[in-house]
Scaffold this motif. Structure first.
Motif, PDB file in Angstrom:
ATOM      1  N   THR A  61      -2.723   4.233   9.914  1.00  0.00           N
ATOM      2  CA  THR A  61      -2.704   3.968   8.474  1.00  0.00           C
ATOM      3  C   THR A  61      -3.993   3.310   8.014  1.00  0.00           C
ATOM      4  N   TYR A 103      -6.833   4.798   5.935  1.00  0.00           N
ATOM      5  CA  TYR A 103      -6.798   4.743   4.473  1.00  0.00           C
ATOM      6  C   TYR A 103      -8.071   4.101   3.914  1.00  0.00           C
ATOM      7  N   THR A 117      -0.608   8.305   4.703  1.00  0.00           N
ATOM      8  CA  THR A 117      -0.770   7.249   3.702  1.00  0.00           C
ATOM      9  C   THR A 117      -1.666   7.717   2.562  1.00  0.00           C
ATOM     10  N   SER A 143      -0.796   8.172  -1.409  1.00  0.00           N
ATOM     11  CA  SER A 143      -1.487   7.536  -2.528  1.00  0.00           C
ATOM     12  C   SER A 143      -2.034   8.593  -3.497  1.00  0.00           C
ATOM     13  N   PRO A 172       5.392   4.326  -8.617  1.00  0.00           N
ATOM     14  CA  PRO A 172       4.771   3.888  -7.362  1.00  0.00           C
ATOM     15  C   PRO A 172       5.801   3.411  -6.343  1.00  0.00           C
ATOM     16  N   PHE A 173       6.842   2.719  -6.800  1.00  0.00           N
ATOM     17  CA  PHE A 173       7.801   2.192  -5.832  1.00  0.00           C
ATOM     18  C   PHE A 173       8.458   3.327  -5.059  1.00  0.00           C
ATOM     19  N   PHE A 229       5.955   4.931  -2.511  1.00  0.00           N
ATOM     20  CA  PHE A 229       5.665   4.137  -1.319  1.00  0.00           C
ATOM     21  C   PHE A 229       6.919   3.887  -0.483  1.00  0.00           C
ATOM     22  N   LEU A 230       8.077   3.927  -1.123  1.00  0.00           N
ATOM     23  CA  LEU A 230       9.309   3.818  -0.338  1.00  0.00           C
ATOM     24  C   LEU A 230       9.493   5.068   0.530  1.00  0.00           C
ATOM     25  N   LEU A 251       7.093   6.855   1.645  1.00  0.00           N
ATOM     26  CA  LEU A 251       6.091   6.694   2.708  1.00  0.00           C
ATOM     27  C   LEU A 251       6.628   5.796   3.818  1.00  0.00           C
ATOM     28  N   ALA A 252       7.164   4.629   3.417  1.00  0.00           N
ATOM     29  CA  ALA A 252       7.662   3.676   4.414  1.00  0.00           C
ATOM     30  C   ALA A 252       8.802   4.296   5.218  1.00  0.00           C
ATOM     31  N   TYR A 284       7.533   6.833   7.871  1.00  0.00           N
ATOM     32  CA  TYR A 284       7.024   6.156   9.063  1.00  0.00           C
ATOM     33  C   TYR A 284       8.177   5.576   9.872  1.00  0.00           C
ATOM     34  N   TYR A 285       9.156   5.024   9.147  1.00  0.00           N
ATOM     35  CA  TYR A 285      10.273   4.401   9.849  1.00  0.00           C
ATOM     36  C   TYR A 285      10.988   5.413  10.736  1.00  0.00           C
TER      37      TYR A 285
END
Lengths: 253, 235
Positions: free
Chosen positions: A172, A175, A183, A187, A197-198, A201-202, A204-205, A208-209
């Motif tokens: 990451t 970036y 990542t 973006s 945005p939330f 990025f959620l 995205l998270a 990865y999780y």
């Protein structure tokens, strides 16, 4: 909220998965995985050499590698990324894509970490293995190649898998130098939408999780197997109670 | 390309002030998030060790999330995502009070709390149950057995891992550059943009980080050595 997220995935899944691939460089999740896999594959032989150097009886070999290991442990990866961004084009004299710059950084960084893991694996085997192999007529390299490394590397598989997870997380940082990875793709999506945005990025998270969690779960399974085999037990039969395990090594530092 | 000249940076009062400010911010972020992480880790640990399924699995989920999502992405989610969801009163107050630092501290602190609580938990779990039974047999209550017998040993076992994770917390403070906190690596980038002496300023930044990390590692090694009863620990 959930509807927004599904709509975003529905519209941008290809961008998140492979970036702008046919019309541009490969990016997105595919690039993240390729970058981390490549850096581990390249870092691995390099790490074995570093581990040999750290275990060597020659100071001239041992000291520079010890310094390298301490520098990589003590300096943030971000600083190393900035260094390669500055040094790699300077040394090669070419306009290097940011992918290769990040690859070089990760090889050095993970190489140093892996070398510590491999060194620990070799040390944990004990001096007796080496002495016995030498007594049987193996040269130092022969003993390493046929006796020490096969055992040490086998025992180290879980730690190496967790290094791979750590590498995925470390990609990451690309970036910062615009490596087109997951990542970066997220973006980009965020810049196109601007309003959610939330949600972006959620997603995205969570992506990865899912990846890192499944790899960690795999690591735990492999680790349990190896512990059993080292204890001299076969594969677990149905209904048998699991062995109590020693503390896990699911992460580095 | 200009010749190598460290004095061009070290002799410049403006650059040195920027560096000093960067170091200060890095330490503010690192220390505040360390305190946040450690206090939260103790809370998580207490929940883990108390009976009750829901609390236990909530903590497990918390730890799993923070260990499997890259720290950088967590910071981005906080700063670019959660920040925008806050009610405008709080958001305005934050933007007037360097929101990027607040979110760097929260993000890094919450993330590291997961690691700290796992370190402490495996430290405590490595003590054999016989210790608790023996302490109870000697007349200690549960709390007093924890306080005088289990926690001292557990913390001692957890110390090396805690030190390692404190070093990574310090190093991770550099990630705050992505959300614009003016910490050390941010100062390094700014001085590079002003002076064009990339090599010199990167070298200074690297050495600074290295020195601080080595100090933390050395302090941790000393603590670990002190905590060993063979070396004259108080208890």
């Amino acid at each position: 909220m959930i509807h927004d997220m599904i709509a975003i995935i529905d519209e941008y899944w290809l961008l998140l998965l492979i970036g702008q691939y046919p019309n541009g460089p490969l990016g997105g999740l595919a690039n993240t995985l390729i970058l981390s896999a490549l850096s581990i594959v390249i870092a691995f032989p390099f790490a074995i050499l570093l581990a040999f150097a750290r275990l060597s009886s020659y100071r001239a070999l041992r000291w520079p590698v010890t310094v390298l290991v301490y520098v990589t442990r003590g300096v943030p990866l971000l600083m190393l990324v900035l260094w390669s961004y500055f040094l790699v084009p300077l040394l090669t004299g070419a306009d290097v894509p940011s992918f290769l710059t990040m690859l070089a950084t990760l090889v050095v960084y993970q190489g140093a970490f892996l070398s510590e893991i491999i060194r620990a694996g070799i040390v944990a085997l004990g001096q007796g293995q080496m002495d016995a192999a030498r007594a049987l007529g193996h040269s130092w390299f022969g003993a390493m190649r046929y006796v020490i490394l096969p055992q040490a590397l086998y025992n180290m598989i879980p730690s190496m898998l967790s290094t791979f997870v750590a590498t995925i997380k470390d990609t990451t940082l690309g970036y910062v130098i615009n490596v087109p990875d997951l990542t970066f793709a997220a973006s980009q999506v965020n810049n196109q939408l601007l309003t959610q945005p939330f949600q972006v990025f959620l997603i995205l998270a969570l992506t990865y999780y899912v990846i890192c969690w499944s790899l960690t779960a795999l690591t735990n399974v492999v680790e349990r197997r190896i512990t059993r085999r080292r204890a001299g037990l076969g594969p677990r039969r149905r209904g048998e109670i699991a062995l109590p395990l020693t503390p896990k090594v699911t992460e580095q530092l | 390309m200009k010749g190598f000249d460290l004095a061009a940076i070290l002799g410049n009062a403006e650059y040195m002030a920027m560096l000093a400010h960067g170091i200060q911010i890095t330490f503010v972020i690192a220390i505040c998030s360390w305190l946040l992480a450690m206090s939260l880790a103790l809370v998580l640990l207490a929940i883990r060790f108390s009976p009750g399924r829901i609390g236990n699995s909530a903590v497990a989920a918390y730890v799993s999330y923070h260990r499997n999502v890259p720290t950088l992405v967590q910071l981005m989610l906080w700063y670019f995502g959660i920040y925008t969801l806050l009610p405008s009163g709080i958001a305005d107050w934050l933007s007037a009070h360097s929101a990027e630092m607040v979110f760097a501290i929260i993000g890094l602190g919450l993330c590291q709390a997961a690691y700290f609580s796992e370190d402490l938990r495996s430290g405590l779990r490595s003590i054999s149950p016989g210790q608790m039974e023996a302490a109870r047999a000697l007349g200690h209550g549960y709390i007093s057995a924890m306080r005088y017998v289990l926690i001292p040993q557990g913390v001692r076992n957890a110390l090396p891992a805690l030190v390692n994770h404190s070093v990574s917390l310090f190093k991770n403070s550099s990630l705050a550059i992505v959300i614009g906190a003016p910490e050390l690596s941010h100062a390094v980038k700014e001085i590079e943009n002003l002076s064009f002496r990339t090599f010199e300023i990167y070298l200074i930044g690297t050495v600074l980080y290295l020195v601080f990390s080595l100090i933390i590692m050395a302090a941790g090694a000393w603590l670990t050595w002190r905590a060993d009863p063979l070396n004259g620990a108080s208890r």
